[in-house]
Design an enzyme around this catalytic site. Structure first.
Site, short mmCIF file in Angstrom:
data_model
loop_
_atom_site.label_atom_id
_atom_site.label_comp_id
_atom_site.label_asym_id
_atom_site.label_seq_id
_atom_site.Cartn_x
_atom_site.Cartn_y
_atom_site.Cartn_z
N GLU A 145 0.61 11.22 9.75
CA GLU A 145 1.30 11.21 8.80
C GLU A 145 2.34 12.15 9.05
O GLU A 145 2.44 13.34 9.46
CB GLU A 145 0.78 10.90 7.27
CG GLU A 145 -0.38 10.07 7.29
CD GLU A 145 -0.94 9.90 6.26
OE1 GLU A 145 -1.46 8.87 6.12
OE2 GLU A 145 -0.34 10.42 5.09
N GLU B 264 4.98 -0.46 0.43
CA GLU B 264 3.96 -0.91 0.02
C GLU B 264 3.47 -0.50 -1.76
O GLU B 264 3.73 -0.03 -2.63
CB GLU B 264 2.12 0.11 0.79
CG GLU B 264 2.60 -0.18 2.38
CD GLU B 264 1.56 0.64 3.13
OE1 GLU B 264 0.19 -0.07 2.27
OE2 GLU B 264 2.12 1.71 3.61
N LYS C 62 0.71 0.73 -3.67
CA LYS C 62 0.17 1.90 -3.77
C LYS C 62 0.93 2.83 -5.30
O LYS C 62 2.00 1.34 -6.34
CB LYS C 62 1.44 2.61 -3.07
CG LYS C 62 0.13 2.31 -1.29
CD LYS C 62 1.14 3.84 -0.64
CE LYS C 62 0.42 3.80 0.60
NZ LYS C 62 0.46 4.95 1.70
N GLU D 230 5.46 6.88 -3.26
CA GLU D 230 4.43 6.55 -3.08
C GLU D 230 4.62 4.83 -2.45
O GLU D 230 4.53 4.73 -1.02
CB GLU D 230 2.96 7.04 -3.14
CG GLU D 230 2.42 7.89 -3.88
CD GLU D 230 2.14 8.66 -2.22
OE1 GLU D 230 2.08 7.79 -1.86
OE2 GLU D 230 2.49 10.23 -1.90
#
Length: 346
Positions: free
Chosen positions: A263, A315, A318, A323
């Site tokens: 990541e 997303e 999250k 985030e």
């Protein structure tokens, strides 16, 4: 020039540019699914194909995505084993056999690059199960006549201490015992190669201490060394974090284990002026160039094992803030900003 001729010229030119700059197999994206507004997996796989993204990482064995791959694509995928599954996999070889039978055997025709056993599980309450779960899964794959499957795990920089300068880095007291056992296990197992995913985020260091962490150092834009660690000169923070992992691995006799970046990313919103699409685009563009063109760090002259861009989508399930804003794309499939990780055809 007629419209049809003009359109053909545009398409040919675009295809020529795409063919010359298609992302190599050393780069990919992380496909997280913590959202209630994300597109269908069939649309996601089509997006990956249009953008020339050859490989991606799943954080769990999402059967919907895997079924779509079987029908639709030859993309390469890394499949994760969720942290909460490690205890039962460590406790029972039969459970590991069941996992392989359910999540791998029906998909053996897919191009599965590796199985990632736990995500940032070290240190933590489930870290104690990492070695046992990996050993049982290794046995289950071999019993099922899949001897070439690579098993690995993914580490965050939270597993390290004393990372400045990088040569002083070690695994934390909470992590070093498990990581020593894990490295010894990898050496014991007869896999084609041994590797670990590491997560490298200059953004978090910069956002936590902007008075002392220069923005150009975090964004790969420094034109002279920001500091020296012995004979090693550091122009960017990404290399310093990566090399911290290398030094920590060396101290537990893990210097022969490959480190791939599982990541890395920069959020485009969620923390004021620290998180803009422009900053995210700059970081991701320079990260891509660093991996594809340079592919080395001051300590690692042999080359890194690639990088997974984090993440494919914003997303919304999250935690609020940064985030939710690491995505290269919005859930409606529109790009948040252009990036060489995703080179979409028109």
């Amino acid at each position: 020039m007629s419209y049809s001729v003009l359109l053909l010229a545009c398409v040919l030119a675009h295809h020529a540019i795409f063919a010359a700059s298609t992302p190599p197999t050393s780069v990919g994206v992380c496909y997280g699914t913590l959202g209630d507004n994300l597109p269908l997996s069939s649309d996601v796989i089509s997006l990956l194909e249009r953008c020339g993204i050859y490989k991606f990482r799943l954080y769990n064995p999402n059967l919907n995505v895997l079924d779509t791959l079987l029908r639709q694509s030859d993309r390469m995928v890394s499949v994760g084993v969720p942290n909460e599954h490690l205890s039962i996999l460590a406790s029972s070889l039969d459970e590991a056999r069941n996992w392989v039978a359910k999540f791998y055997t029906p998909y053996r025709r897919l191009n599965i690059e590796n199985i990632v056993v736990g995500n940032e599980v070290v240190p933590g309450e489930n870290a104690q199960y990492l070695v046992g779960a990996t050993r049982n899964l290794y046995t289950a794959f071999r019993e099922a006549t899949f001897p070439d499957m690579i098993l690995t795990t993914a580490l965050s920089s939270g597993s390290l201490v004393n990372t400045y300068p990088p040569s002083q880095a070690t695994f934390s007291p909470e992590a070093i015992g498990v990581m020593t056992d894990y490295v010894n296990l990898l050496k014991e197992l007869d896999m084609y190669y041994n590797m670990i995913y590491i997560h490298v985020y200059p953004y978090f260091a910069y956002a936590a201490d902007p008075a002392n962490v220069r923005l150009d150092y975090a964004l790969f834009q420094a034109t002279e060394p920001v500091f020296h660690d012995g004979d090693l000169a550091y122009f960017n923070l990404f290399d310093a974090i990566y090399d911290s992992f290398m030094w920590a691995m060396e101290k537990i006799n893990g210097q022969d284990i490959y480190l791939a970046v599982g990541e890395s990313g920069w959020p485009s919103a969620g923390n004021g002026n620290f998180t803009t699409p422009q900053l995210a685009q700059t970081y991701m563009t320079n990260l891509y160039q660093h991996i594809v063109v340079d592919n080395k760090t001051p300590k690692n002259s042999k080359g890194m094992r690639g990088v997974m861009a984090f993440a494919l989508f914003n997303e919304n399930l999250k935690p609020p803030g940064v985030e939710q804003n690491f995505g290269l794309f919005y859930p409606d499939l529109h790009a948040v900003y252009p990036t060489p990780f995703c080179q979409c055809k028109c």
